[in-house]
Design a protein around this motif. Sequence first.
Motif, PDB file in Angstrom:
ATOM      1  N   PHE A 171       0.803  -1.214   0.000  1.00 22.55           N
ATOM      2  CA  PHE A 171       0.000   0.000   0.000  1.00 22.55           C
ATOM      3  C   PHE A 171       0.843   1.274   0.000  1.00 22.55           C
ATOM      4  CE2 PHE A 171      -2.683  -3.189   2.201  1.00 22.55           C
ATOM      5  CZ  PHE A 171      -3.608  -3.333   1.181  1.00 22.55           C
ATOM      6  N   TYR A 172       2.128   1.156   0.160  1.00 20.47           N
ATOM      7  CA  TYR A 172       3.015   2.311   0.202  1.00 20.47           C
ATOM      8  C   TYR A 172       3.791   2.396  -1.104  1.00 20.47           C
ATOM      9  CZ  TYR A 172       1.934   2.264   5.157  1.00 20.47           C
ATOM     10  OH  TYR A 172       1.276   2.278   6.355  1.00 20.47           O
ATOM     11  N   LYS A 173       3.810   3.569  -1.691  1.00 14.64           N
ATOM     12  CA  LYS A 173       4.502   3.822  -2.955  1.00 14.64           C
ATOM     13  C   LYS A 173       5.625   4.832  -2.714  1.00 14.64           C
ATOM     14  CE  LYS A 173       1.411   1.220  -4.752  1.00 14.64           C
ATOM     15  NZ  LYS A 173       1.657  -0.174  -4.578  1.00 14.64           N
ATOM     16  N   ALA A 174       6.309   5.232  -3.779  1.00 17.31           N
ATOM     17  CA  ALA A 174       7.451   6.144  -3.653  1.00 17.31           C
ATOM     18  C   ALA A 174       7.066   7.481  -3.017  1.00 17.31           C
ATOM     19  CB  ALA A 174       8.090   6.371  -5.019  1.00 17.31           C
ATOM     20  N   GLN A 175       5.842   7.952  -3.250  1.00 12.75           N
ATOM     21  CA  GLN A 175       5.427   9.235  -2.706  1.00 12.75           C
ATOM     22  C   GLN A 175       4.631   9.109  -1.407  1.00 12.75           C
ATOM     23  OE1 GLN A 175       4.698   8.339  -5.983  1.00 12.75           O
ATOM     24  NE2 GLN A 175       6.519   9.333  -6.762  1.00 12.75           N
ATOM     25  N   SER A 176       4.470   7.908  -0.896  1.00  9.02           N
ATOM     26  CA  SER A 176       3.702   7.715   0.338  1.00  9.02           C
ATOM     27  C   SER A 176       4.437   8.323   1.524  1.00  9.02           C
ATOM     28  CB  SER A 176       3.483   6.229   0.603  1.00  9.02           C
ATOM     29  OG  SER A 176       2.691   5.656  -0.408  1.00  9.02           O
ATOM     30  N   LEU A 177       3.651   8.854   2.451  1.00  8.11           N
ATOM     31  CA  LEU A 177       4.207   9.502   3.629  1.00  8.11           C
ATOM     32  C   LEU A 177       3.676   8.845   4.891  1.00  8.11           C
ATOM     33  CD1 LEU A 177       3.570  13.158   2.475  1.00  8.11           C
ATOM     34  CD2 LEU A 177       5.742  11.930   2.389  1.00  8.11           C
ATOM     35  N   LEU A 178       4.532   8.720   5.891  1.00  7.10           N
ATOM     36  CA  LEU A 178       4.152   8.211   7.201  1.00  7.10           C
ATOM     37  C   LEU A 178       4.770   9.127   8.244  1.00  7.10           C
ATOM     38  CD1 LEU A 178       3.062   5.815   9.057  1.00  7.10           C
ATOM     39  CD2 LEU A 178       5.422   5.030   9.051  1.00  7.10           C
ATOM     40  N   THR A 179       3.968   9.571   9.176  1.00  3.72           N
ATOM     41  CA  THR A 179       4.469  10.332  10.316  1.00  3.72           C
ATOM     42  C   THR A 179       4.182   9.517  11.559  1.00  3.72           C
ATOM     43  OG1 THR A 179       4.052  12.427   9.209  1.00  3.72           O
ATOM     44  CG2 THR A 179       4.329  12.496  11.599  1.00  3.72           C
ATOM     45  N   PHE A 180       5.195   9.282  12.345  1.00  2.00           N
ATOM     46  CA  PHE A 180       5.060   8.522  13.579  1.00  2.00           C
ATOM     47  C   PHE A 180       5.919   9.174  14.638  1.00  2.00           C
ATOM     48  CE2 PHE A 180       6.191   5.107  16.525  1.00  2.00           C
ATOM     49  CZ  PHE A 180       4.923   4.661  16.872  1.00  2.00           C
ATOM     50  N   GLU A 181       5.297   9.582  15.721  1.00  2.00           N
ATOM     51  CA  GLU A 181       5.998  10.228  16.827  1.00  2.00           C
ATOM     52  C   GLU A 181       6.887  11.372  16.348  1.00  2.00           C
ATOM     53  OE1 GLU A 181       7.873   7.013  18.965  1.00  2.00           O
ATOM     54  OE2 GLU A 181       5.979   6.483  19.944  1.00  2.00           O
ATOM     55  N   ASP A 182       6.283  12.252  15.549  1.00  2.00           N
ATOM     56  CA  ASP A 182       6.928  13.460  15.024  1.00  2.00           C
ATOM     57  C   ASP A 182       8.077  13.197  14.055  1.00  2.00           C
ATOM     58  OD1 ASP A 182       5.204  15.146  16.460  1.00  2.00           O
ATOM     59  OD2 ASP A 182       6.477  14.993  18.241  1.00  2.00           O
ATOM     60  N   LYS A 183       8.258  11.967  13.608  1.00  2.64           N
ATOM     61  CA  LYS A 183       9.273  11.651  12.599  1.00  2.64           C
ATOM     62  C   LYS A 183       8.562  11.281  11.313  1.00  2.64           C
ATOM     63  CE  LYS A 183      12.701  10.239  15.903  1.00  2.64           C
ATOM     64  NZ  LYS A 183      13.289   9.142  16.614  1.00  2.64           N
ATOM     65  N   GLN A 184       9.125  11.752  10.199  1.00  2.00           N
ATOM     66  CA  GLN A 184       8.489  11.520   8.909  1.00  2.00           C
ATOM     67  C   GLN A 184       9.325  10.594   8.042  1.00  2.00           C
ATOM     68  OE1 GLN A 184       8.258  15.635   8.080  1.00  2.00           O
ATOM     69  NE2 GLN A 184       6.330  15.885   9.138  1.00  2.00           N
ATOM     70  N   PHE A 185       8.596   9.747   7.311  1.00  2.00           N
ATOM     71  CA  PHE A 185       9.220   8.769   6.427  1.00  2.00           C
ATOM     72  C   PHE A 185       8.526   8.869   5.079  1.00  2.00           C
ATOM     73  CE2 PHE A 185       9.156   7.430  10.781  1.00  2.00           C
ATOM     74  CZ  PHE A 185      10.467   7.085  11.037  1.00  2.00           C
ATOM     75  N   MET A 186       9.305   8.809   3.992  1.00  2.00           N
ATOM     76  CA  MET A 186       8.729   8.894   2.658  1.00  2.00           C
ATOM     77  C   MET A 186       9.242   7.743   1.813  1.00  2.00           C
ATOM     78  SD  MET A 186       8.782  11.989  -0.053  1.00  2.00           S
ATOM     79  CE  MET A 186       7.922  11.850  -1.602  1.00  2.00           C
ATOM     80  N   GLY A 187       8.314   7.058   1.158  1.00  2.00           N
ATOM     81  CA  GLY A 187       8.663   5.974   0.254  1.00  2.00           C
ATOM     82  C   GLY A 187       8.538   4.608   0.905  1.00  2.00           C
ATOM     83  N   GLN A 188       8.381   3.609   0.058  1.00  5.89           N
ATOM     84  CA  GLN A 188       8.136   2.255   0.539  1.00  5.89           C
ATOM     85  C   GLN A 188       9.290   1.710   1.391  1.00  5.89           C
ATOM     86  OE1 GLN A 188       7.996  -1.114  -2.253  1.00  5.89           O
ATOM     87  NE2 GLN A 188       5.960  -1.553  -1.408  1.00  5.89           N
TER      88      GLN A 188
END
Length: 102
Positions: free
Chosen positions: A54-71
Amino acid sequence: AFCLRRTNLPLVFQAGYATSATMNPQFSEIGTEFAKYYYSRFDVKQTRPEVLQFYKAQSLLTFEDKQFMGQEPIGKKLLEEFTMGNIQRAVTKVDCQPMMNG
């Protein structure tokens, strides 16, 4: 965008702006079924890797104020840094928003 934030694992999918002409009127049912499926896979350690589809190159995840981009970075966070086993979860509410062409 779908934003599911009723658990300690927020899930955000990037999407375009929706208009009434392009939005699926069943977006709430679709989003709720997606949340059920996603967490049914994530909550079992053996099937947890399946959520990476479900995560692609432009997908974003924020967890505990940290951000992650991409699968790959998201996968590292979800699969390598979360070391817990199976999870028992009760999703009590899912907030859904329509997506363009969705």
